[in-house]
Design a protein around this motif. Structure first.
Motif, PDB file in Angstrom:
ATOM      1  N   ALA A   1      -7.648  -3.375   3.185  1.00  0.00           N
ATOM      2  CA  ALA A   1      -8.376  -3.720   1.961  1.00  0.00           C
ATOM      3  C   ALA A   1      -9.253  -2.555   1.504  1.00  0.00           C
ATOM      4  O   ALA A   1      -9.350  -2.263   0.300  1.00  0.00           O
ATOM      5  CB  ALA A   1      -9.224  -4.970   2.196  1.00  0.00           C
ATOM      6  N   ALA A   2      -9.885  -1.864   2.452  1.00  0.00           N
ATOM      7  CA  ALA A   2     -10.720  -0.717   2.093  1.00  0.00           C
ATOM      8  C   ALA A   2      -9.886   0.425   1.543  1.00  0.00           C
ATOM      9  O   ALA A   2     -10.281   1.090   0.582  1.00  0.00           O
ATOM     10  CB  ALA A   2     -11.513  -0.259   3.319  1.00  0.00           C
ATOM     11  N   GLU A   3      -8.717   0.651   2.138  1.00  0.00           N
ATOM     12  CA  GLU A   3      -7.826   1.707   1.648  1.00  0.00           C
ATOM     13  C   GLU A   3      -7.364   1.410   0.221  1.00  0.00           C
ATOM     14  O   GLU A   3      -7.309   2.302  -0.632  1.00  0.00           O
ATOM     15  CB  GLU A   3      -6.625   1.831   2.580  1.00  0.00           C
ATOM     16  CG  GLU A   3      -5.668   2.963   2.230  1.00  0.00           C
ATOM     17  CD  GLU A   3      -6.233   4.326   2.542  1.00  0.00           C
ATOM     18  OE1 GLU A   3      -6.033   5.242   1.727  1.00  0.00           O
ATOM     19  OE2 GLU A   3      -6.890   4.480   3.584  1.00  0.00           O
ATOM     20  N   SER A   4      -7.042   0.164  -0.040  1.00  0.00           N
ATOM     21  CA  SER A   4      -6.630  -0.216  -1.397  1.00  0.00           C
ATOM     22  C   SER A   4      -7.785  -0.058  -2.373  1.00  0.00           C
ATOM     23  O   SER A   4      -7.600   0.425  -3.503  1.00  0.00           O
ATOM     24  CB  SER A   4      -6.138  -1.663  -1.386  1.00  0.00           C
ATOM     25  OG  SER A   4      -5.076  -1.838  -0.478  1.00  0.00           O
ATOM     26  N   ALA A   5      -8.994  -0.469  -1.963  1.00  0.00           N
ATOM     27  CA  ALA A   5     -10.156  -0.315  -2.839  1.00  0.00           C
ATOM     28  C   ALA A   5     -10.453   1.155  -3.109  1.00  0.00           C
ATOM     29  O   ALA A   5     -10.852   1.522  -4.222  1.00  0.00           O
ATOM     30  CB  ALA A   5     -11.369  -1.003  -2.212  1.00  0.00           C
TER      31      ALA A   5
ATOM     32  N   LEU B   1       0.828  -1.199   0.000  1.00  0.00           N
ATOM     33  CA  LEU B   1       0.000   0.000   0.000  1.00  0.00           C
ATOM     34  C   LEU B   1       0.867   1.255   0.000  1.00  0.00           C
ATOM     35  O   LEU B   1       0.598   2.219  -0.739  1.00  0.00           O
ATOM     36  CB  LEU B   1      -0.928  -0.007   1.212  1.00  0.00           C
ATOM     37  CG  LEU B   1      -1.919   1.155   1.325  1.00  0.00           C
ATOM     38  CD1 LEU B   1      -2.905   1.124   0.166  1.00  0.00           C
ATOM     39  CD2 LEU B   1      -2.669   1.098   2.648  1.00  0.00           C
ATOM     40  N   ILE B   2       1.918   1.246   0.814  1.00  0.00           N
ATOM     41  CA  ILE B   2       2.821   2.405   0.849  1.00  0.00           C
ATOM     42  C   ILE B   2       3.517   2.581  -0.493  1.00  0.00           C
ATOM     43  O   ILE B   2       3.747   3.703  -0.951  1.00  0.00           O
ATOM     44  CB  ILE B   2       3.849   2.226   1.984  1.00  0.00           C
ATOM     45  CG1 ILE B   2       3.154   2.261   3.346  1.00  0.00           C
ATOM     46  CG2 ILE B   2       4.923   3.306   1.922  1.00  0.00           C
ATOM     47  CD1 ILE B   2       4.053   1.911   4.489  1.00  0.00           C
ATOM     48  N   ALA B   3       3.838   1.457  -1.137  1.00  0.00           N
ATOM     49  CA  ALA B   3       4.540   1.514  -2.421  1.00  0.00           C
ATOM     50  C   ALA B   3       3.618   1.837  -3.590  1.00  0.00           C
ATOM     51  O   ALA B   3       4.092   1.970  -4.719  1.00  0.00           O
ATOM     52  CB  ALA B   3       5.252   0.194  -2.674  1.00  0.00           C
ATOM     53  N   GLY B   4       2.326   1.945  -3.340  1.00  0.00           N
ATOM     54  CA  GLY B   4       1.396   2.267  -4.413  1.00  0.00           C
ATOM     55  C   GLY B   4       0.940   1.068  -5.222  1.00  0.00           C
ATOM     56  O   GLY B   4       0.312   1.241  -6.275  1.00  0.00           O
ATOM     57  N   ARG B   5       1.209  -0.150  -4.750  1.00  0.00           N
ATOM     58  CA  ARG B   5       0.747  -1.355  -5.441  1.00  0.00           C
ATOM     59  C   ARG B   5      -0.579  -1.765  -4.797  1.00  0.00           C
ATOM     60  O   ARG B   5      -0.646  -2.656  -3.957  1.00  0.00           O
ATOM     61  CB  ARG B   5       1.786  -2.472  -5.326  1.00  0.00           C
ATOM     62  CG  ARG B   5       3.200  -2.069  -5.736  1.00  0.00           C
ATOM     63  CD  ARG B   5       3.275  -1.656  -7.182  1.00  0.00           C
ATOM     64  NE  ARG B   5       3.008  -2.753  -8.078  1.00  0.00           N
ATOM     65  CZ  ARG B   5       3.953  -3.560  -8.570  1.00  0.00           C
ATOM     66  NH1 ARG B   5       5.211  -3.363  -8.244  1.00  0.00           N
ATOM     67  NH2 ARG B   5       3.628  -4.536  -9.387  1.00  0.00           N
ATOM     68  N   PHE B   6      -1.640  -1.081  -5.207  1.00  0.00           N
ATOM     69  CA  PHE B   6      -2.917  -1.217  -4.493  1.00  0.00           C
ATOM     70  C   PHE B   6      -3.567  -2.574  -4.719  1.00  0.00           C
ATOM     71  O   PHE B   6      -4.172  -3.137  -3.800  1.00  0.00           O
ATOM     72  CB  PHE B   6      -3.848  -0.096  -4.923  1.00  0.00           C
ATOM     73  CG  PHE B   6      -3.270   1.269  -4.715  1.00  0.00           C
ATOM     74  CD1 PHE B   6      -2.895   1.685  -3.460  1.00  0.00           C
ATOM     75  CD2 PHE B   6      -3.074   2.134  -5.778  1.00  0.00           C
ATOM     76  CE1 PHE B   6      -2.339   2.941  -3.249  1.00  0.00           C
ATOM     77  CE2 PHE B   6      -2.530   3.382  -5.590  1.00  0.00           C
ATOM     78  CZ  PHE B   6      -2.151   3.791  -4.320  1.00  0.00           C
ATOM     79  N   SER B   7      -3.466  -3.121  -5.927  1.00  0.00           N
ATOM     80  CA  SER B   7      -4.055  -4.444  -6.173  1.00  0.00           C
ATOM     81  C   SER B   7      -3.360  -5.503  -5.334  1.00  0.00           C
ATOM     82  O   SER B   7      -4.005  -6.374  -4.731  1.00  0.00           O
ATOM     83  CB  SER B   7      -3.949  -4.788  -7.657  1.00  0.00           C
ATOM     84  OG  SER B   7      -4.686  -3.876  -8.439  1.00  0.00           O
ATOM     85  N   ARG B   8      -2.042  -5.441  -5.274  1.00  0.00           N
ATOM     86  CA  ARG B   8      -1.303  -6.401  -4.457  1.00  0.00           C
ATOM     87  C   ARG B   8      -1.593  -6.197  -2.981  1.00  0.00           C
ATOM     88  O   ARG B   8      -1.656  -7.170  -2.212  1.00  0.00           O
ATOM     89  CB  ARG B   8       0.191  -6.262  -4.727  1.00  0.00           C
ATOM     90  CG  ARG B   8       0.604  -6.667  -6.137  1.00  0.00           C
ATOM     91  CD  ARG B   8       2.116  -6.664  -6.281  1.00  0.00           C
ATOM     92  NE  ARG B   8       2.520  -7.025  -7.631  1.00  0.00           N
ATOM     93  CZ  ARG B   8       3.782  -7.180  -8.015  1.00  0.00           C
ATOM     94  NH1 ARG B   8       4.759  -6.992  -7.135  1.00  0.00           N
ATOM     95  NH2 ARG B   8       4.072  -7.504  -9.261  1.00  0.00           N
ATOM     96  N   ALA B   9      -1.747  -4.955  -2.582  1.00  0.00           N
ATOM     97  CA  ALA B   9      -2.056  -4.687  -1.176  1.00  0.00           C
ATOM     98  C   ALA B   9      -3.403  -5.292  -0.796  1.00  0.00           C
ATOM     99  O   ALA B   9      -3.540  -5.910   0.269  1.00  0.00           O
ATOM    100  CB  ALA B   9      -2.054  -3.184  -0.921  1.00  0.00           C
ATOM    101  N   ARG B  10      -4.408  -5.126  -1.661  1.00  0.00           N
ATOM    102  CA  ARG B  10      -5.715  -5.711  -1.351  1.00  0.00           C
ATOM    103  C   ARG B  10      -5.631  -7.230  -1.334  1.00  0.00           C
ATOM    104  O   ARG B  10      -6.229  -7.883  -0.467  1.00  0.00           O
ATOM    105  CB  ARG B  10      -6.747  -5.239  -2.365  1.00  0.00           C
ATOM    106  CG  ARG B  10      -8.132  -5.822  -2.105  1.00  0.00           C
ATOM    107  CD  ARG B  10      -9.230  -5.072  -2.805  1.00  0.00           C
ATOM    108  NE  ARG B  10      -9.095  -5.088  -4.247  1.00  0.00           N
ATOM    109  CZ  ARG B  10     -10.000  -4.585  -5.082  1.00  0.00           C
ATOM    110  NH1 ARG B  10     -11.094  -4.011  -4.583  1.00  0.00           N
ATOM    111  NH2 ARG B  10      -9.831  -4.622  -6.380  1.00  0.00           N
ATOM    112  N   LYS B  11      -4.890  -7.815  -2.261  1.00  0.00           N
ATOM    113  CA  LYS B  11      -4.752  -9.273  -2.294  1.00  0.00           C
ATOM    114  C   LYS B  11      -4.077  -9.776  -1.023  1.00  0.00           C
ATOM    115  O   LYS B  11      -4.491 -10.801  -0.442  1.00  0.00           O
ATOM    116  CB  LYS B  11      -3.945  -9.675  -3.525  1.00  0.00           C
ATOM    117  CG  LYS B  11      -3.880 -11.173  -3.753  1.00  0.00           C
ATOM    118  CD  LYS B  11      -3.041 -11.501  -4.992  1.00  0.00           C
ATOM    119  CE  LYS B  11      -3.662 -10.896  -6.240  1.00  0.00           C
ATOM    120  NZ  LYS B  11      -2.913 -11.288  -7.462  1.00  0.00           N
ATOM    121  N   ALA B  12      -3.042  -9.070  -0.567  1.00  0.00           N
ATOM    122  CA  ALA B  12      -2.371  -9.478   0.665  1.00  0.00           C
ATOM    123  C   ALA B  12      -3.282  -9.336   1.877  1.00  0.00           C
ATOM    124  O   ALA B  12      -3.270 -10.180   2.786  1.00  0.00           O
ATOM    125  CB  ALA B  12      -1.100  -8.651   0.855  1.00  0.00           C
TER     126      ALA B  12
END
Length: 426
Positions: free
Chosen positions: A138-142, A95-106
């Protein structure tokens, strides 16, 4: 030192055993009809010690063998718990790195691993807090992916998990609510953001982060007075630098005055300002100009301008050119009803600073209103040669044209009209 003491103790034990065993003539006779077995006491003691050691080792081995299933289960749980924390940390990093899809998956993987642990009848001490954080990530990534349905679903689950008081720290739920308010602001929905902030306890609402969000939401919702009050609290909390706080408060105070639609509302808005805000030149000039537009009491407007005027007279460089022009326009609008005190102030300021074109213009217009034609012409002519503001320049030459026509001086009137007309093309 400790090793030396242990060595001495071992020597002492060895010496004691040697003395006991060397002089021990005792025997142990075992009768096993029809046999008789004679054994030395030392051998019996050695056999008993060996039997004890063997029995202890056997019991330990049996206990270890019986505990293997439990240890295997603990190992599996430990691996799943490590994977859970690893997924949660990975979600934060992505999430910090801006990889939002990966962040939500994790984050979803962390939730799945927590459910797997729950299926094994394993209750982690921080299980509920882990679920809240996973849903929040997950909400932050979405939100970053503009997936509002998924964001709202995870947000509601996080709120449900943190709803029970006494189980989680109150900061957990407060953090979720603050994040939801920020998301509402990003969606340009200030009403929802304010509703979220109002759900917080009073102490939380006065935190710097909550006040910042409240300020942005109030400005988006056009609640200018409420935004001004919030900006004052932020300034007291030193949330901004001194210059930034002054600029924000000044802008909001000006907006409060500009939103007034009649003179009575303007008076109420002025009364709602603090003393240091009323002393700001931009605020006082805006209030006076608004009073002129609303056809209010011009004497009140001039009383608001008096501190600014005194400041300009005492420190000519304290006001910029733009503010000096605005002050001149605001005072010019009330010259018809100006009293003797203000005329004396204007005349005295012009005498003390005879090269100031704005003061020359203001004094000339005041003389014109009092039908002092000669002095008015002299002052306005000097002002017309030095004014930098286009509107004041045009008004000065229009006044000179009217004065020339009153004297039936057609050539001078034509020249003045021409100079005034030239400003139309600037």
């Amino acid at each position: 030192m400790r090793a030396a003491l242990w060595l001495l103790a071992l020597f002492g034990i060895a010496a004691a055993v040697a003395l006991f065993a060397g002089n021990n003539q005792g025997t142990v006779t075992v009768f096993w009809p029809p046999w008789r077995v004679d054994l030395s006491l030392n051998l019996v003691l050695l056999l008993l010690a060996g039997a004890f050691v063997l029995l202890y080792a056997a019991l330990r081995a049996l206990a270890a063998l019986l505990s293997l299933p439990h240890q295997a289960r603990q190992w599996r749980v430990q691996q799943k718990e490590r994977a859970l924390h690893s997924s949660l940390l990975d979600a934060m990093v992505q999430l910090i790195a801006g990889r939002f899809s990966r962040a939500r998956k994790a984050a979803l993987a962390a939730l799945a691993q927590e459910r797997a642990l729950e299926g094994l009848d394993v209750s982690l001490p921080q299980a509920r807090q882990l679920r809240v954080l996973s849903h929040l990530l997950a909400a932050e990534s979405a939100q970053s992916l503009q997936d509002r349905p998924a964001r709202d679903a995870h947000l509601q689950l996080a709120l449900n998990e943190s709803a029970e008081r006494g189980v989680l720290s109150p900061e957990t739920r407060e953090g979720v609510q603050l994040r939801s308010a920020r998301w509402a602001l990003e969606d340009r929905d200030p009403a929802a953001a304010l509703a979220r902030l109002e759900e917080l306890p009073q102490g939380v609402q006065r935190r710097t982060l909550a006040l910042r969000l409240h300020l942005k939401a109030a400005r988006q919702e056009r609640r200018t007075l409420e935004a001004l009050q919030t900006a004052r609290l932020l300034a007291k909390h030193r949330a901004f630098s001194e210059a930034a706080a002054r600029s924000i408060v000044r802008g909001l105070a000006t907006e409060v005055l500009s939103d007034s639609h009649d003179a009575a509302q303007l008076l109420r808005a002025w009364g709602a300002l603090e003393s240091n805000e009323r002393e700001m030149p931009e605020v006082a000039i805006q209030a006076a100009q608004r009073m002129v537009l609303l056809n209010g009491d011009l004497a009140v407007a001039r009383s608001w301008l008096l501190p600014v005027w005194e400041r300009m007279v005492e420190q000519p460089r304290s006001l910029g050119d733009g503010l000096r022009v605005r002050l001149t326009r605001a005072l010019e609008a009330g010259l018809d009803s100006v009293d003797a005190d203000w005329l004396a102030r204007i005349e005295s300021a012009q005498r003390n600073n005879p090269r100031d074109a704005n003061l020359q213009y203001l004094a000339g217009m005041a003389c014109m209103k009092r039908q002092l034609w000669g002095k008015a012409q002299q002052l306005l002519t000097q002002a017309g040669l030095g004014l930098q503001d286009t509107e004041l320049y045009r008004r000065a030459w229009l006044a000179l044209a009217q004065l020339a026509e009153a004297r039936d001086d057609a050539p001078q009137a034509l020249a003045a009209w021409k100079r005034a007309a030239q400003t139309e093309n600037l």
